[in-house]
Design an enzyme around this catalytic site. Structure first.
Site, PDB file in Angstrom:
ATOM      1  N   ARG A  64      49.642  16.000  34.983  1.00 24.15           N
ATOM      2  CA  ARG A  64      49.423  16.731  36.237  1.00 24.15           C
ATOM      3  C   ARG A  64      50.077  18.110  36.176  1.00 24.15           C
ATOM      4  O   ARG A  64      49.733  19.017  36.917  1.00 24.15           O
ATOM      5  CB  ARG A  64      49.919  15.923  37.451  1.00 24.15           C
ATOM      6  CG  ARG A  64      49.653  16.609  38.775  1.00 24.15           C
ATOM      7  CD  ARG A  64      49.514  15.648  39.973  1.00 24.15           C
ATOM      8  NE  ARG A  64      50.432  14.529  39.936  1.00 24.15           N
ATOM      9  CZ  ARG A  64      51.745  14.585  40.179  1.00 24.15           C
ATOM     10  NH1 ARG A  64      52.295  15.741  40.505  1.00 24.15           N
ATOM     11  NH2 ARG A  64      52.498  13.510  40.100  1.00 24.15           N
ATOM     12  N   TYR A 117      33.072  33.298  51.582  1.00 19.64           N
ATOM     13  CA  TYR A 117      32.694  31.931  51.263  1.00 19.64           C
ATOM     14  C   TYR A 117      33.082  31.012  52.434  1.00 19.64           C
ATOM     15  O   TYR A 117      34.219  31.068  52.913  1.00 19.64           O
ATOM     16  CB  TYR A 117      33.363  31.485  49.965  1.00 19.64           C
ATOM     17  CG  TYR A 117      32.987  30.080  49.632  1.00 19.64           C
ATOM     18  CD1 TYR A 117      31.672  29.754  49.324  1.00 19.64           C
ATOM     19  CD2 TYR A 117      33.920  29.054  49.678  1.00 19.64           C
ATOM     20  CE1 TYR A 117      31.299  28.452  49.066  1.00 19.64           C
ATOM     21  CE2 TYR A 117      33.558  27.748  49.408  1.00 19.64           C
ATOM     22  CZ  TYR A 117      32.241  27.461  49.108  1.00 19.64           C
ATOM     23  OH  TYR A 117      31.877  26.175  48.865  1.00 19.64           O
ATOM     24  N   ASP A 188      38.837  37.106  45.663  1.00 23.35           N
ATOM     25  CA  ASP A 188      37.910  36.094  45.150  1.00 23.35           C
ATOM     26  C   ASP A 188      36.861  36.852  44.338  1.00 23.35           C
ATOM     27  O   ASP A 188      35.999  37.531  44.900  1.00 23.35           O
ATOM     28  CB  ASP A 188      37.276  35.323  46.319  1.00 23.35           C
ATOM     29  CG  ASP A 188      36.344  34.200  45.841  1.00 23.35           C
ATOM     30  OD1 ASP A 188      35.799  34.305  44.718  1.00 23.35           O
ATOM     31  OD2 ASP A 188      36.146  33.234  46.598  1.00 23.35           O
ATOM     32  N   LYS A 213      30.778  28.520  39.145  1.00 17.10           N
ATOM     33  CA  LYS A 213      29.642  29.453  39.187  1.00 17.10           C
ATOM     34  C   LYS A 213      29.484  30.137  37.820  1.00 17.10           C
ATOM     35  O   LYS A 213      29.168  29.476  36.856  1.00 17.10           O
ATOM     36  CB  LYS A 213      29.841  30.441  40.338  1.00 17.10           C
ATOM     37  CG  LYS A 213      30.294  29.786  41.645  1.00 17.10           C
ATOM     38  CD  LYS A 213      29.227  28.917  42.284  1.00 17.10           C
ATOM     39  CE  LYS A 213      29.744  28.072  43.444  1.00 17.10           C
ATOM     40  NZ  LYS A 213      30.484  28.753  44.488  1.00 17.10           N
TER      41      LYS A 213
HETATM   42  C1  LIG Z   1      31.355  28.384  45.509  1.00 17.48           C
HETATM   43  C2  LIG Z   1      32.379  29.380  45.930  1.00 17.48           C
HETATM   44  C3  LIG Z   1      33.686  28.983  46.218  1.00 17.48           C
HETATM   45  C4  LIG Z   1      34.117  27.518  46.196  1.00 17.48           C
HETATM   46  O1  LIG Z   1      34.152  27.014  44.915  1.00 17.48           O
HETATM   47  P1  LIG Z   1      33.977  25.438  44.544  1.00 17.48           P
HETATM   48  O2  LIG Z   1      34.059  25.445  43.073  1.00 17.48           O
HETATM   49  O3  LIG Z   1      32.669  25.014  45.105  1.00 17.48           O
HETATM   50  O4  LIG Z   1      35.098  24.716  45.195  1.00 17.48           O
HETATM   51  C5  LIG Z   1      34.601  29.969  46.528  1.00 17.48           C
HETATM   52  N1  LIG Z   1      34.272  31.270  46.595  1.00 17.48           N
HETATM   53  C6  LIG Z   1      33.008  31.688  46.346  1.00 17.48           C
HETATM   54  C7  LIG Z   1      32.689  33.149  46.430  1.00 17.48           C
HETATM   55  C8  LIG Z   1      32.027  30.765  46.009  1.00 17.48           C
HETATM   56  O5  LIG Z   1      30.772  31.189  45.777  1.00 17.48           O
END
Ligand SMILES: *Cc1c(COP(=O)(O)O)cnc(C)c1O
Length: 390
Positions: A64, A117, A188, A213
Site C-alpha cells: 500500500r 470535471y 488537472d 484517458k
Molecule cells: C475522467 C476525468 C477525471 C476523473 O478520472 P477517473 O479516472 O474517471 O477517476 C478527472 N478529470 C478529468 C478532466 C476527467 O476527464
C-alpha cells in the site's frame, strides 16, 4: 529521479534534455544488464521481505506504501511533466483528485472553475456542504475575476481547457496571481496531456491526471496520477494515498506505462483529426455551435495558440435541444455512444444526460472524444447523421 535505468550512458541531465515523445518511450525501463528485460515486471506481492530498518532507503515493506510496478510509470509521468520528482499513481483520476483536494486546509477556501470535471466539482461541493471548506466557483477564462477571487483563498484549481465547455484559462497569468497571493495551484492536465502544456514549468504546485484517458489511452483501465513540485507536497499526497488506500493494482500501473509509450503518436493523430472534424462541423448548417480552441473564431483560440503545443482531441458541438442531440448520437454507426475520453476509439455523448453535469452546460451539447481512426470514416459517419436529421 536517479533510478538505475536501461540507458546507462544517459545521465539525469541528458535524460531531461530528451524530447517528450522520446521520454514517453525511454523513461521507466529497468536497469540494463545481460538478458534483463526491456520492460518492467508486474510484481504481484502484498508484502516485501523487510531486511532494511523501518524508514530506511529501499525498505518498501508493504504494497500500500509502494510497489516496484508503480515506480517506472511514476518516473515516466514525472519526467514528462518536467518534475524533479516521480509522480504518484492512484487507482483512478478521482483518487488523485481527492488527494490533491486534501491540500485545502480544514475551513480553507478553494477557488475552482464553474465548468470542470463533474466528479471534481461533486467532491468539492460535498466537502463544502460538510463545512470542510468554502468553494468559490469562477469563470476560469475570466482572468481578472479569477485573480480577484484569490484573496484569502488557499488553493486554486485549474482545468484548461475545461470539460466539456473547452474554455481556455490564461494559465501563466493565473499561476503568477496565485503565487503573489500565496495560493497553491493544482492543475488537472487530463485534456492537454503533458505534451500540450507543462503547468509545473509555469510555477503550478501540483498536476493531476485521469490517466484513464490519454496517458493509458485504450479505455481498458482506470488510473490517476499526481505530480508534485516539491518534496513536501509529494509527501502529503503520498501520505493521503497510503492512508486512504486509493492505490493502483500492479497490472493497472503496468498497463498505464504500456499505453504511455504511444502517447505522442496517439495524440498527434487524434488532434489532427479533431482539428479537421471541428472545421467541417463548424461549416455544417445542422450544427448550431462548435467549441474547439483550434478554430480561429473560438474565444479561447489566441490563448490556446500561445500556451498549448496543440489544440487537443476533444470537440464539443451544440444542437438546439436535447432531443436533436440525442437523435444525432443515436444515428451514428462508428462513434461509440459512451462516456469517458482519450481512448484510441472515438466516443461521443450528450453531457447533460448525466445528472451531475453543471446546469450551465447547454442541454444540446455533445462532446466528441476523437480517436485514431481514419478521418474520412469518422467524418462520413458524422455527416450521414447530420443529414439524416435535417
Ligand atoms: C475522467 C476525468 C477525471 C476523473 O478520472 P477517473 O479516472 O474517471 O477517476 C478527472 N478529470 C478529468 C478532466 C476527467 O476527464
Amino acid at each position: 529521479m536517479t533510478h538505475p535505468h536501461a540507458y546507462p550512458h544517459l545521465d539525469a541531465a541528458a535524460m531531461s534534455q530528451l524530447a517528450p515523445e522520446t521520454l514517453a518511450v525511454a523513461a521507466g525501463r529497468p536497469e540494463r544488464g545481460p538478458d534483463t528485460p526491456v520492460n518492467p515486471a508486474v510484481v504481484l506481492s502484498s508484502t516485501f521481505v523487510g531486511l532494511g530498518g523501518v524508514g530506511e532507503e529501499g525498505a518498501i515493506g508493504y504494497a500500500r506504501v509502494s510497489n516496484p510496478t508503480w515506480e517506472p510509470f511514476e518516473e515516466a509521468v514525472g519526467r514528462l511533466e518536467g518534475a524533479e520528482l516521480p509522480a504518484l499513481v492512484y487507482s483512478s483520476g478521482m483518487g488523485a483528485i481527492a488527494a490533491a483536494l486534501s491540500l485545502v486546509p480544514v475551513g480553507g477556501v478553494l477557488v475552482a472553475p464553474q465548468h470542470a470535471y463533474s466528479g471534481t466539482l461533486g467532491l468539492a461541493q460535498s466537502k463544502a456542504e460538510r463545512g470542510e471548506l468554502s468553494l468559490i466557483g469562477v469563470d476560469i477564462a475570466d482572468t481578472e475575476a479569477t485573480a480577484a477571487a484569490l484573496d484569502g483563498a488557499d488553493v486554486l484549481w485549474v482545468e484548461s481547457p475545461t470539460n466539456p465547455m473547452l474554455e481556455v484559462a490564461d494559465l501563466p497569468a493565473l499561476v503568477a496571481a496565485a503565487r503573489a497571493a500565496g495560493v497553491l495551484v493544482v492543475v488537472d492536465n487530463t485534456f492537454s496531456t503533458p505534451l500540450g502544456q507543462k503547468p509545473l514549468a509555469l510555477g503550478a504546485d501540483v498536476v493531476v491526471h485521469s490517466a484513464t484517458k490519454y496517458l493509458a489511452g485504450h479505455s481498458d483501465v482506470l488510473l490517476g496520477i499526481a505530480v508534485a513540485a516539491t518534496v513536501q507536497l509529494r509527501e502529503r499526497l503520498h501520505a493521503h494515498r497510503t492512508l486512504h488506500g486509493a492505490i493502483a493494482g500492479p497490472f493497472e500501473a503496468w498497463l498505464g506505462l504500456r499505453g504511455l509509450r504511444t502517447l505522442a503518436l496517439r495524440v498527434e493523430r487524434s488532434q489532427a483529426t479533431a482539428g479537421e472534424l471541428a472545421r467541417r462541423l463548424d461549416a455544417h448548417p445542422a450544427v448550431a455551435r462548435v467549441r474547439y480552441p483550434g478554430l480561429p473564431a473560438d474565444p479561447g483560440h489566441e490563448r490556446a495558440a500561445a500556451q498549448f503545443t496543440g489544440f487537443g482531441s476533444v470537440v464539443s458541438i451544440e444542437f438546439d435541444d436535447a432531443a436533436s442531440a440525442d437523435a444525432f448520437v443515436a444515428r451514428l454507426a462508428l462513434w461509440l455512444p459512451a462516456t469517458s475520453l482519450g481512448g484510441v476509439e472515438s466516443t461521443i455523448e450528450r453531457r447533460r444526460r448525466h445528472a451531475g453535469e453543471a446546469q450551465t452546460v447547454p442541454e444540446g451539447l455533445v462532446r466528441l472524444s476523437v480517436g485514431i481512426e481514419n478521418v474520412e470514416d469518422l467524418w462520413e459517419d458524422l455527416r450521414q447523421s447530420l443529414e439524416a436529421g435535417r
